[in-house]
Design an enzyme around this catalytic site. Structure first.
Site, short mmCIF file in Angstrom:
data_model
loop_
_atom_site.label_atom_id
_atom_site.label_comp_id
_atom_site.label_asym_id
_atom_site.label_seq_id
_atom_site.Cartn_x
_atom_site.Cartn_y
_atom_site.Cartn_z
N HIS A 1 32.55 45.93 43.02
CA HIS A 1 33.65 45.46 42.40
C HIS A 1 33.31 44.53 41.38
O HIS A 1 33.73 44.26 40.15
CB HIS A 1 34.69 45.16 43.18
CG HIS A 1 36.02 45.09 42.51
ND1 HIS A 1 37.30 44.73 43.00
CD2 HIS A 1 36.34 45.30 41.31
CE1 HIS A 1 38.26 44.50 42.22
NE2 HIS A 1 37.83 44.98 41.01
N GLU B 1 31.18 45.66 38.36
CA GLU B 1 32.22 46.32 37.41
C GLU B 1 32.58 45.32 36.46
O GLU B 1 32.95 45.40 35.29
CB GLU B 1 33.28 47.07 38.01
CG GLU B 1 34.32 47.59 37.17
CD GLU B 1 35.83 47.92 37.83
OE1 GLU B 1 36.67 47.68 37.04
OE2 GLU B 1 35.83 48.13 39.12
N HIS B 2 33.07 44.00 37.10
CA HIS B 2 33.51 42.97 36.21
C HIS B 2 32.41 42.28 35.37
O HIS B 2 32.62 41.96 34.18
CB HIS B 2 34.27 41.93 36.99
CG HIS B 2 35.76 42.30 37.32
ND1 HIS B 2 36.72 41.74 36.97
CD2 HIS B 2 36.02 43.45 38.13
CE1 HIS B 2 38.16 42.27 37.60
NE2 HIS B 2 37.29 43.38 38.25
N GLU C 1 43.54 40.13 41.02
CA GLU C 1 43.53 41.77 40.95
C GLU C 1 44.10 42.23 42.15
O GLU C 1 45.07 43.05 42.28
CB GLU C 1 42.37 42.37 40.60
CG GLU C 1 42.43 43.73 40.35
CD GLU C 1 40.97 44.26 39.96
OE1 GLU C 1 40.98 45.62 39.86
OE2 GLU C 1 40.06 43.58 39.66
#
Length: 461
Positions: free
Chosen positions: A74, A77-78, A154
């Site tokens: 994750h 991904e950012h 998030e």
């Protein structure tokens, strides 16, 4: 084409015509990079994806082999959008915004994809920018800490959504300690504990030429794609002449799952209870996946489905009610969802279970089978109007299935499904140990006395 096309990792070139006159080509470069394209006649845009077969399930706890990598997928991904030696984060954003394009990424349980959709004339730009991000991300320490905060926000946003909470707890309840049972985005603890060093190691270990799959659909010329991609990856420091073999696809043997958690209740002050009831099901490569698609269409997909008719139309117990069947390399699930008032939750859970038992016991009609085939045919054809869907089909075919299944072949497979096939699969599902997850203003007493009725069925054959 007349059937499915195998995608052997060792075959350098493939080319064939798909339904509607589109041209599919696949190249495995000497370095192990795999490139797939689908040239769609009349298209003026293209969608491109950079894929790696690494998802949340591949993260590791700390052990003798190295530090924990939980949350790394994750994080990457950012972070890949946050700058390279030649582009700032703002430069990357402007590249796509200035041409009206779309760009984003997604982390899944078994893969990660960075993608963009642009006009045909802007495809070279998209290739260049995505390749730069993929090969040359700085993973800047300052950006790392900034994104830690963004990811925590998030997760907080998802934690405020009872449907998201129910979905995450459902996977945990059914799959237990299996890595597929972990939340895709991580949790507050894993994100707070993640280190830049562990994320950088995860990046170096999994973002290599042999890991990369590039898929493009729409207005694309394959030879030009290969040339542009070669230039962009070389500029990122990759030696595409160095021999390499694509990473092997995942093993497809079903995993041995421990019994799931029978009942999970998460109390939240909401107007509705989010209910999920389900059990282990088929892996992605199981030959019965087509039968599962038909069963799901009949049982819980659409307004004519059995769940919708029984729970919403006839009894008015829920607004949203449906079934679903996600599948992965070594595990899968079959689930039923409903959102209802707390006072009705016990009744709705029993009705969902009873409806599956009825399907297993009595089977389906020829008319239901015909309607399901029509529903699947129409939905599939409409989805392929979008280059995003075609790009994703190419990527998943390469990463997971090892074969390309065109629309005509998919519909032929659906047409071969019989009423006996559907009933047999329903019987297998009904015999599984079921897990019930409820999130809302409710406690376990709402399901008192329901345990026996929610247990695996033994008399539906």
């Amino acid at each position: 084409m007349n059937g499915a096309v195998d995608l052997p990792l060792g075959q350098a070139e493939l080319s064939f015509e798909a339904t509607g006159g589109s041209r599919v080509r696949r190249s495995v470069l000497p370095s192990g990079v795999r490139v797939l394209s689908e040239q769609v006649p009349g298209s003026r845009s293209a969608t491109i994806g950079f894929w790696v077969a690494v998802g949340s399930r591949d993260e590791q706890h700390a052990d003798a082999s190295g530090p924990a990598s939980l949350g790394s997928t994750h994080f990457l991904e950012h972070l890949l959008f946050k700058g390279t030696p030649s582009r700032t984060a703002l430069d990357i954003a402007i590249s796509f915004d200035a041409v009206g394009g779309e760009h984003n990424a997604l982390t899944a349980k078994e893969y990660t994809c960075y993608y963009a959709k642009v006009q045909d004339r802007d495809l070279p730009m998209a290739i260049t920018v995505l390749a730069d991000m993929f090969t040359s991300s700085l993973l800047d320490p300052g950006e790392f800490e900034t994104e830690r905060g963004v990811i925590l926000e998030e997760l907080s946003m998802a934690g405020d959504d009872p449907a998201d909470v129910a979905n995450e707890r459902f996977f945990q309840a059914v799959l237990g300690a299996h890595p597929l049972g972990r939340p895709i985005g991580g949790n507050t603890g894993t994100i707070q504990a993640a280190t830049r060093g562990a994320v950088a190691e995860h990046y170096r270990a999994n973002y290599r030429p042999q890991d990369l799959v590039v898929s493009v659909a729409g207005a694309v010329d394959h030879d030009e794609l290969i040339a542009e991609l070669g230039r962009a990856l070389t500029a990122g420091g990759w030696n595409l002449d160095e021999p390499g073999e694509p990473v092997a696809r995942r093993a497809i043997l079903p995993a041995a799952l421990a019994p799931g958690q029978p009942l999970t209740v998460v109390e939240r002050p909401t107007e509705q209870v989010n209910l999920l009831l389900g059990a282990p099901a088929l892996v992605a490569t199981d030959e019965r996946r087509v039968t599962m698609s038909v069963l799901n269409a009949i049982f819980g997909s659409g307004m004519s489905s059995r769940l919708f008719q029984q729970i919403r139309e006839r009894r008015g117990l829920a607004y949203s009610v449906y079934s679903f069947a996600p599948a992965y390399s070594d595990a899968g699930l079959f689930g039923m969802y409903a959102g209802c008032a707390p006072a009705k939750a016990g009744t709705v859970a029993l009705l969902m279970r009873e409806e599956l038992d009825r399907l297993a016991r009595d089977g389906v009609t020829a008319d239901e089978l015909r309607r399901a085939a029509g529903q699947l045919a129409g939905a599939s054809a409409l989805a392929l109007e979008d280059s995003d869907t075609r790009m994703s089909r190419l990527g998943r075919s390469e990463l997971t299935l090892g074969e390309f299944v065109d629309l005509d072949e998919a519909l032929r497979r659906v047409a071969r499904v019989t009423v006996d096939d559907v009933q047999a699969l329903a019987s297998d599902l009904a015999a599984q140990p079921f897990s019930l997850v409820a999130v809302g203003a409710i406690d376990e007493s709402a399901f008192t006395g329901a345990a026996d009725q929610l247990a695996p069925s033994t008399d539906v054959a």
